[in-house]
Design an enzyme around this catalytic site. Structure first.
Site, mmCIF file in Angstrom:
data_model
loop_
_atom_site.group_PDB
_atom_site.id
_atom_site.type_symbol
_atom_site.label_atom_id
_atom_site.label_comp_id
_atom_site.label_asym_id
_atom_site.label_seq_id
_atom_site.Cartn_x
_atom_site.Cartn_y
_atom_site.Cartn_z
ATOM 1 N N HIS A 21 11.799 29.997 -13.396
ATOM 2 C CA HIS A 21 11.658 29.364 -14.506
ATOM 3 C C HIS A 21 12.578 29.504 -15.256
ATOM 4 O O HIS A 21 12.734 28.013 -15.647
ATOM 5 C CB HIS A 21 10.291 30.317 -14.970
ATOM 6 C CG HIS A 21 10.111 29.786 -16.435
ATOM 7 N ND1 HIS A 21 8.461 28.896 -15.989
ATOM 8 C CD2 HIS A 21 10.082 29.772 -17.357
ATOM 9 C CE1 HIS A 21 8.142 28.476 -17.066
ATOM 10 N NE2 HIS A 21 9.128 29.281 -18.266
ATOM 11 N N GLU A 22 13.076 30.311 -15.818
ATOM 12 C CA GLU A 22 14.633 30.010 -16.738
ATOM 13 C C GLU A 22 15.545 29.681 -16.188
ATOM 14 O O GLU A 22 16.558 29.094 -17.343
ATOM 15 C CB GLU A 22 14.997 32.157 -17.133
ATOM 16 C CG GLU A 22 13.776 32.816 -17.434
ATOM 17 C CD GLU A 22 13.055 32.443 -18.347
ATOM 18 O OE1 GLU A 22 14.060 31.573 -19.838
ATOM 19 O OE2 GLU A 22 12.114 32.401 -19.484
ATOM 20 N N HIS A 25 15.377 26.491 -17.077
ATOM 21 C CA HIS A 25 15.493 26.059 -18.620
ATOM 22 C C HIS A 25 17.011 25.959 -18.463
ATOM 23 O O HIS A 25 17.460 24.605 -18.874
ATOM 24 C CB HIS A 25 14.845 27.121 -19.240
ATOM 25 C CG HIS A 25 13.607 27.007 -19.539
ATOM 26 N ND1 HIS A 25 12.751 26.294 -19.663
ATOM 27 C CD2 HIS A 25 12.268 27.595 -19.851
ATOM 28 C CE1 HIS A 25 11.486 26.211 -20.117
ATOM 29 N NE2 HIS A 25 10.937 27.379 -20.151
#
Length: 428
Positions: A21-22, A25
């Site tokens: 997820h990170e 980003h």
């Protein structure tokens, strides 16, 4: 020993989901030219780190969570503010190249300064009284400059490298990329499982005791070719036909040893719980399909599994949100880390394949939950970007910061309540 296996599995599953997820980003942030000073796996004290270009990659002590720090995202305040005493190192143009926050450094020819004014977002300067002449000076911050703390360098982002000063589209992509990468991970896992296990066919592999198929005399190796008036060419057709036939008496045709036979039977109605707030009614014959290994079918089957799982989870999330307004909400609808640990414990006992499938569903869930329009989540921050795109101006910075802070407090309170509820349900 089983507890240790569960703990390790939980750490790996949770770590993979958050890291992916990170990373989503960070991937789109860097493509947009946004500076990312740190990418962290885990939380708490740093136990290992290395620097690649302008990003410090760290592994932290607590194996839960993770984050990417993006310059100018409004989630962190600069470590320097008026009234502080810091040391600065200047270049030949009298610009600041290093702002030193403690004594753990090896820099020489530095100046001590009491900060009176400073700006790290737009004009990038420090104004203050220097110790060597007790006079007030204004220093620009060099384009390539650093905070120095505990021996580590954190680069100061120029204005054009900050999230806040990017256009709405790259902001949107950067925020949406976290959930997007969770969806991509889930899709890859579903397709991988389909390649490993094979895709189901309409041929019978095993018949369940006391179910309609066994009672009608259907055997291993029989190939289902028709249910009622519906032709069967693949296993998905079986489910579709049974959804239409329901639990009405019907004729099932199958091939055995090159001959077509038919039997009459009544499909069995079953209820399968999907989530804490939703269930699914299915009609079954009671057989396990044989699998086949092909080159392209697993891709299609994995994509179908992803869509089905996503639809179920999305429906459950919408139902949960609706229940807040209809009065049917319960914290039993939510799972925190303790609840996920309990589920992992159950899934681990079923084997690695079940754990991978659960990880895929959990990844979808993480992606969808992060798109809920709560200010502290990606979905809430995307709303700010949509506002900026529509009205051609960003949300007032103080208002945005306040709203995000309120959202963060709300999420912390919810997490505490969910965690306590999970502990009460599973361990007390």
């Amino acid at each position: 020993m089983s507890y240790l296996v569960t703990i390790i599995a939980f750490i790996i599953v949770f770590g993979v989901l958050v890291t992916v997820h990170e990373y989503g980003h960070m991937f789109f942030a860097k493509r947009a030219g946004i500076m990312c000073p740190e990418f962290a796996i885990g939380m708490g004290p740093k136990i290992f780190s290395f620097r690649k270009n302008e990003t410090l990659y760290t592994i932290r002590l607590l194996p839960v969570g993770g984050y990417v720090r993006m310059a100018g995202d409004g989630l962190e305040e600069p470590p320097v503010e008026p009234g502080m005493n810091v040391k600065i190192k200047l270049n030949e143009e009298n610009e600041i190249t290093h702002i030193i926050l403690d004594d753990h450094h090896k820099f020489q020819q530095i100046e001590a300064i009491e900060v009176k004014k400073c700006d790290f977002k737009d004009d990038l300067f420090i104004e203050g009284i220097t110790a060597y002449d007790n006079e007030r000076h204004h220093f620009k911050i060099a384009r390539k400059s650093f905070f120095v703390e505990n021996g580590s360098l954190v680069q100061i982002a120029p204005r054009d490298r900050q999230f806040a000063h990017k256009k709405p589209w790259p902001k949107f992509l950067t925020l949406f990329a976290g959930p997007l990468f969770n969806f991509i991970l889930a899709l890859v896992l579903f397709i991988g499982l389909a390649y490993y296990q094979g895709t189901p066919t309409s041929t019978v592999e095993q018949v369940a005791d006391k179910y309609p198929a066994q009672q009608a005399g259907i055997q291993k190796g029989d190939k289902i070719v028709q249910i009622g008036k519906y032709k069967i060419s693949e296993f998905d057709d079986v489910d579709k036909a049974l959804d239409k036939v329901k639990d009405n008496k019907t004729t099932v045709k199958f091939e055995r040893d090159g001959k077509t036979k038919s039997v009459e039977l009544t499909p069995k109605k079953t209820e399968r719980k999907l989530t804490k707030v939703s269930s699914e009614t299915k009609y079954v014959l009671g057989f396990q399909p044989a699998s086949e290994h092909t080159l392209f079918k697993p891709i299609v089957y994995g994509f179908k599994s992803f869509l089905i799982g996503s639809t179920y989870i999305f429906s459950a999330v919408v139902g949960m949100l609706a229940s807040i307004f209809t009065g049917g909400f319960s914290f039993d609808m939510l799972n925190g880390p303790v609840g996920i640990y309990h589920n992992v414990d159950s899934v681990v006992k079923a084997g690695i394949i079940s754990l991978i499938g659960y990880t895929a569903l959990l990844s979808v869930n993480l992606g969808i939950m992060n798109l809920i329009p709560i200010p502290a989540l990606d979905g809430g921050r995307i709303l700010f970007v949509i506002y900026e795109a529509i009205f051609r101006k960003p949300v007032n910075k103080k208002a945005e910061t306040t709203i995000i802070a309120i959202g963060a407090i709300f999420m912390v309170v919810i997490m505490i309540l969910v965690t306590w509820n999970d502990i009460r349900r599973y361990f007390l």
